[in-house]
Design an enzyme around this catalytic site. Structure first.
Site, mmCIF file in Angstrom:
data_model
loop_
_atom_site.group_PDB
_atom_site.id
_atom_site.type_symbol
_atom_site.label_atom_id
_atom_site.label_comp_id
_atom_site.label_asym_id
_atom_site.label_seq_id
_atom_site.Cartn_x
_atom_site.Cartn_y
_atom_site.Cartn_z
ATOM 1 N N LEU A 54 46.258 -2.179 -64.063
ATOM 2 C CA LEU A 54 45.541 -2.172 -65.328
ATOM 3 C C LEU A 54 46.551 -1.811 -66.414
ATOM 4 O O LEU A 54 47.228 -0.791 -66.313
ATOM 5 C CB LEU A 54 44.396 -1.148 -65.284
ATOM 6 C CG LEU A 54 43.260 -1.277 -66.299
ATOM 7 C CD1 LEU A 54 42.608 -2.644 -66.239
ATOM 8 C CD2 LEU A 54 42.218 -0.190 -66.055
ATOM 9 N N ASP A 55 46.670 -2.657 -67.441
ATOM 10 C CA ASP A 55 47.656 -2.440 -68.502
ATOM 11 C C ASP A 55 47.498 -1.062 -69.147
ATOM 12 O O ASP A 55 46.380 -0.545 -69.232
ATOM 13 C CB ASP A 55 47.518 -3.500 -69.595
ATOM 14 C CG ASP A 55 47.907 -4.890 -69.119
ATOM 15 O OD1 ASP A 55 48.639 -4.984 -68.122
ATOM 16 O OD2 ASP A 55 47.487 -5.870 -69.758
ATOM 17 N N PRO A 56 48.592 -0.483 -69.659
ATOM 18 C CA PRO A 56 48.491 0.804 -70.362
ATOM 19 C C PRO A 56 47.508 0.782 -71.529
ATOM 20 O O PRO A 56 46.821 1.777 -71.784
ATOM 21 C CB PRO A 56 49.928 1.048 -70.854
ATOM 22 C CG PRO A 56 50.780 0.352 -69.846
ATOM 23 C CD PRO A 56 50.009 -0.884 -69.477
ATOM 24 N N ARG A 189 44.604 -11.236 -71.050
ATOM 25 C CA ARG A 189 45.423 -11.499 -72.234
ATOM 26 C C ARG A 189 45.796 -12.979 -72.346
ATOM 27 O O ARG A 189 45.786 -13.561 -73.431
ATOM 28 C CB ARG A 189 46.691 -10.643 -72.203
ATOM 29 C CG ARG A 189 46.460 -9.173 -72.502
ATOM 30 C CD ARG A 189 47.760 -8.399 -72.439
ATOM 31 N NE ARG A 189 48.267 -8.263 -71.085
ATOM 32 C CZ ARG A 189 49.555 -8.343 -70.746
ATOM 33 N NH1 ARG A 189 50.475 -8.579 -71.668
ATOM 34 N NH2 ARG A 189 49.939 -8.189 -69.498
#
Length: 239
Positions: A54-56, A189
């Site tokens: 999971l992206d920051p 994204r």
């Protein structure tokens, strides 16, 4: 004369055999690797791993396996994932999210009807080029490491499965909110980037929250703040 024992805060805590899953509600600003390290330390676990990066800049469900549960990580990663995300129209960024550098702009803004009519094109099995700033490996190196070093990263397209993609709100002309249910390896994204290009308005993700990974949903997720309230030596209560 015996050497004096180091104070409690200086002694290395012994690792323990802890087994099971913790469904973490990961906060914004923390990487998945950092989250695993924090939980491994809190539980004094010998082994730990997560089921899906999971992206920051994203929040939400990050299942973390401890001990023997790490053997079941591949099965959980095969499960569907559900995301809620917000797209800001008018700017494309090199990271495809708000953290990146603006690389193109558009004054066009899509109507809700135009967005809804385009969604079926991005539902089902589609081909997707992952973001240049992603964890995809290229010749053994992470794409985001190469991109940050200024190298030109060529990402190969790959098939992904989008089971559901819905427009849930258009609060103003510059923003739209969506929900997506997708399979392994899908980048939200990239989905937002391609949808924006198809609409002729460009755009990037400004908010992203994962609400489910396989059988784990955000209703049962626990925050990091809650876990960190436990005393470091009270591992039994933490379990």
């Amino acid at each position: 004369m015996n050497a004096q024992a180091p104070p409690a805060q200086m002694r290395k805590r012994e690792k323990r055999d802890v087994h099971g899953w913790v469904v973490l509600d990961k906060p914004v600003g923390m990487s998945s690797t950092q989250a695993v390290s924090v939980l491994k330390r809190l539980f004094q676990a010998k082994r730990a791993g997560h089921a899906g990066t999971l992206d920051p800049l994203a929040s939400g469900v990050l299942p973390i396996a401890l001990g023997e549960a790490t053997k079941t990580v591949p099965f959980v990663m095969e499960g569907r994932k559900v995301y809620r995300f917000t797209v800001r129209w008018g700017e494309e960024r090199d990271t495809d999210d708000a953290e990146g550098r603006v690389i193109d702009r558009s004054t066009e803004r899509p109507t809700a009807q135009a967005i809804a009519e385009l969604l079926p094109r991005f539902t089902g099995q589609i081909t997707q080029v992952p973001p240049r700033f992603s964890a995809v490996k290229i010749d053994g190196e992470r794409a985001y490491d190469l991109a940050r070093d200024g190298e030109v990263v060529e990402m190969a397209p790959r098939p992904v499965e989008i089971h559901r993609l819905e427009l849930i709100e258009t609060p103003d002309p510059d923003h739209a909110k969506f929900i997506a249910e997708c399979g392994k390896g899908t980048y939200v994204r990239a989905l937002a980037r391609d949808l924006s290009r198809a609409l002729g308005c460009l755009g990037h993700v400004i908010a992203l929250r994962r609400t489910a990974v396989g059988p784990f949903e955000d209703e049962v997720a626990v925050s990091l703040d809650t876990l960190q309230r436990f005393h470091p030596d009270d591992v039994g209560a933490l379990e």
